[in-house]
Write an enzyme that holds these catalytic residues in place. Structure first.
Site, PDB file in Angstrom:
ATOM      1  N   ASP A  67     -59.248  27.888  26.654  1.00  0.00           N
ATOM      2  CA  ASP A  67     -58.748  28.222  27.995  1.00  0.00           C
ATOM      3  C   ASP A  67     -59.881  28.739  28.873  1.00  0.00           C
ATOM      4  OD1 ASP A  67     -59.037  30.592  26.583  1.00  0.00           O
ATOM      5  OD2 ASP A  67     -56.948  31.178  26.701  1.00  0.00           O
ATOM      6  N   ASN A 136     -48.078  39.779  24.231  1.00  0.00           N
ATOM      7  CA  ASN A 136     -46.778  39.238  24.640  1.00  0.00           C
ATOM      8  C   ASN A 136     -46.483  37.913  23.917  1.00  0.00           C
ATOM      9  OD1 ASN A 136     -48.492  37.441  25.846  1.00  0.00           O
ATOM     10  ND2 ASN A 136     -47.832  37.838  27.949  1.00  0.00           N
ATOM     11  N   HIS A 138     -48.602  35.338  23.656  1.00  0.00           N
ATOM     12  CA  HIS A 138     -49.265  34.118  24.157  1.00  0.00           C
ATOM     13  C   HIS A 138     -50.333  33.616  23.187  1.00  0.00           C
ATOM     14  CE1 HIS A 138     -52.348  36.537  26.820  1.00  0.00           C
ATOM     15  NE2 HIS A 138     -52.931  36.184  25.694  1.00  0.00           N
ATOM     16  N   GLU A 143     -48.383  31.657  28.469  1.00  0.00           N
ATOM     17  CA  GLU A 143     -47.607  32.882  28.600  1.00  0.00           C
ATOM     18  C   GLU A 143     -46.136  32.628  28.243  1.00  0.00           C
ATOM     19  OE1 GLU A 143     -49.304  35.449  28.872  1.00  0.00           O
ATOM     20  OE2 GLU A 143     -50.324  35.724  30.790  1.00  0.00           O
TER      21      GLU A 143
HETATM   22  C1  GLP Z   1     -56.679  36.437  25.845  1.00  0.00           C
HETATM   23  C2  GLP Z   1     -56.996  34.962  25.489  1.00  0.00           C
HETATM   24  C3  GLP Z   1     -56.349  34.554  24.206  1.00  0.00           C
HETATM   25  C4  GLP Z   1     -56.527  35.671  23.194  1.00  0.00           C
HETATM   26  C5  GLP Z   1     -55.697  36.860  23.602  1.00  0.00           C
HETATM   27  C6  GLP Z   1     -55.795  38.045  22.657  1.00  0.00           C
HETATM   28  O1  GLP Z   1     -55.993  36.615  27.025  1.00  0.00           O
HETATM   29  N1  GLP Z   1     -56.724  34.009  26.502  1.00  0.00           N
HETATM   30  O2  GLP Z   1     -56.923  33.326  23.753  1.00  0.00           O
HETATM   31  O3  GLP Z   1     -56.115  35.233  21.943  1.00  0.00           O
HETATM   32  O4  GLP Z   1     -55.949  37.221  24.917  1.00  0.00           O
HETATM   33  O5  GLP Z   1     -56.974  38.765  22.855  1.00  0.00           O
HETATM   34  P1  GLP Z   1     -57.525  39.841  21.859  1.00  0.00           P
HETATM   35  O6  GLP Z   1     -58.025  39.090  20.680  1.00  0.00           O
HETATM   36  O7  GLP Z   1     -58.625  40.517  22.633  1.00  0.00           O
HETATM   37  O8  GLP Z   1     -56.402  40.753  21.531  1.00  0.00           O
END
Ligand code: GLP
Length: 264
Positions: A67, A136, A138, A143
Site C-alpha cells: 500500500d 481495527n 485492516h 479498512e
Molecule cells: C498500517 C499499514 C498496515 C500495517 C498496519 C499495522 O496502517 N498500512 O500494512 O499492517 O498499519 O501497523 P503496525 O505493525 O505498526 O501495528
C-alpha cells in the site's frame, strides 16, 4: 489457516524469515508482497542478516509494496516506498527493476491500480504476502467495510488509522486521508500469506480475525477463506484466542507429522 504461537516478537520474525528462506531455496525468483508498519521491521532485519551471511541472494527476488499513502512522493520519509527502501532494499542486492510499488502521486489513479494488478499477474502472482494487522482489523489499508473481493484501489483511511499513524508525522493533520492499497481479493490470490502480530494491544483483533465470523467489518477475517494463511503471533498477541491450546498442540505434533512426510 494455521496459527503459530511463538514466545516473543523476535521468534515471530525468525519464523517468518525461515519460511521465506525455505521458499527462496525452492524458487529463487520468489515474488514477495511486503507490508510496512512496526510489526515487520524485525523480519526485515532478519532478512538483511541472512542476506549478509550469504544464505539468500535477492538478485532474482521480485517485490510488491502492499500500500501507499496518496499524496506522498517516494522521497518523503513517511511514504511506504521510503520505509521499504530504508528498512530493506538499500541493505540487500535486490534489482531496482524488481521493486514494484504503488505511487503516491499517480497521474491516473484507476489506471495505475489496474496496471499494478496486471504487473502482479505478469510475474505469475505473489508467492508470499507479508501482512501486519491494524488495530481495527485492516490488512494493507483495507479498512473495515472493504469488500472481501476488492482489488487494488483508492481507499479513505479511517480516523482511527490516521490517529494510529500520526506518531510518524509531525502533526496529525499531515497524515494523508487517502491511500492506494492492494485489495482483499488481490491479497487472497497470494499463494501463501504470513500475518505477523505482536503485543497485547493486538490480542483482541487477532482473536476476532482468526476466530470470529468472516466479515468485511474485520477485513483480516477474510484470511480464514485462504488455504495457506499463517498467523504468526507472540504469546501476548495470541492471549485471547479461544483455541490457543489446540494451536500449540498442533504445532508440537508437527514434529511427529514430519516422519510421515520425509520428502518435505
Ligand atoms: C498500517 C499499514 C498496515 C500495517 C498496519 C499495522 O496502517 N498500512 O500494512 O499492517 O498499519 O501497523 P503496525 O505493525 O505498526 O501495528
Amino acid at each position: 489457516m494455521e496459527i503459530i504461537i511463538k514466545p516473543d516478537y523476535d521468534a515471530v520474525c525468525a519464523e517468518a524469515a525461515t519460511i521465506i528462506l525455505r521458499a527462496w531455496k525452492k524458487k529463487n525468483n520468489l515474488v514477495l508482497g511486503l507490508a510496512t508498519g512496526k510489526t515487520p521491521l524485525g523480519l526485515y532485519e532478519k532478512l538483511i542478516a541472512i542476506h549478509k551471511n550469504g544464505e539468500i541472494d535477492f538478485s532474482t527476488v521480485i517485490t510488491f509494496g502492499l500500500d501507499e499513502y496518496l499524496g506522498l512522493e517516494e522521497t518523503n520519509p513517511q511514504s511506504f516506498a521510503f520505509y521499504l527502501d530504508r528498512h530493506l532494499y538499500r541493505h540487500i542486492n535486490i534489482r531496482p527493476e524488481n521493486i514494484h510499488r504503488l505511487s503516491g502521486r499517480p497521474s491516473d489513479i484507476d489506471e495505475h491500480c489496474r496496471a499494478y494488478e496486471r504487473k502482479i499477474r505478469s510475474v505469475g502472482g505473489i508467492d508470499i504476502q507479508i501482512l501486519g494487522l491494524g488495530r481495527n482489523g485492516h490488512i494493507g489499508f483495507n479498512e473495515p467495510g472493504s469488500s472481501l473481493t476488492s482489488r487494488t484501489r483508492l481507499k479513505s483511511l479511517t480516523q482511527e488509522t490516521v490517529k494510529a499513524n500520526a506518531s510518524l508525522f509531525e502533526d496529525e493533520k499531515d497524515v494523508p486521508r487517502f491511500c492506494l492499497t492492494m485489495g482483499i481479493g488481490t491479497i487472497l490470490e497470494s499463494r501463501l500469506i504470513l500475518l505477523l502480530a505482536s503485543g497485547e494491544d493486538k490480542a483482541d483483533i487477532v482473536a476476532r480475525a482468526a476466530e470470529g465470523p468472516v466479515t468485511a467489518f474485520v477485513p483480516a477475517s477474510a484470511l480464514q477463506l485462504h488455504p495457506q494463511a499463517k498467523f504468526i503471533l507472540d504469546e501476548e498477541a495470541a492471549s485471547r484466542l479461544a483455541l490457543k491450546d489446540y494451536y500449540r498442540w498442533t504445532q508440537e505434533n508437527k514434529e511427529r507429522l514430519s516422519s510421515f512426510t520425509r520428502k518435505e
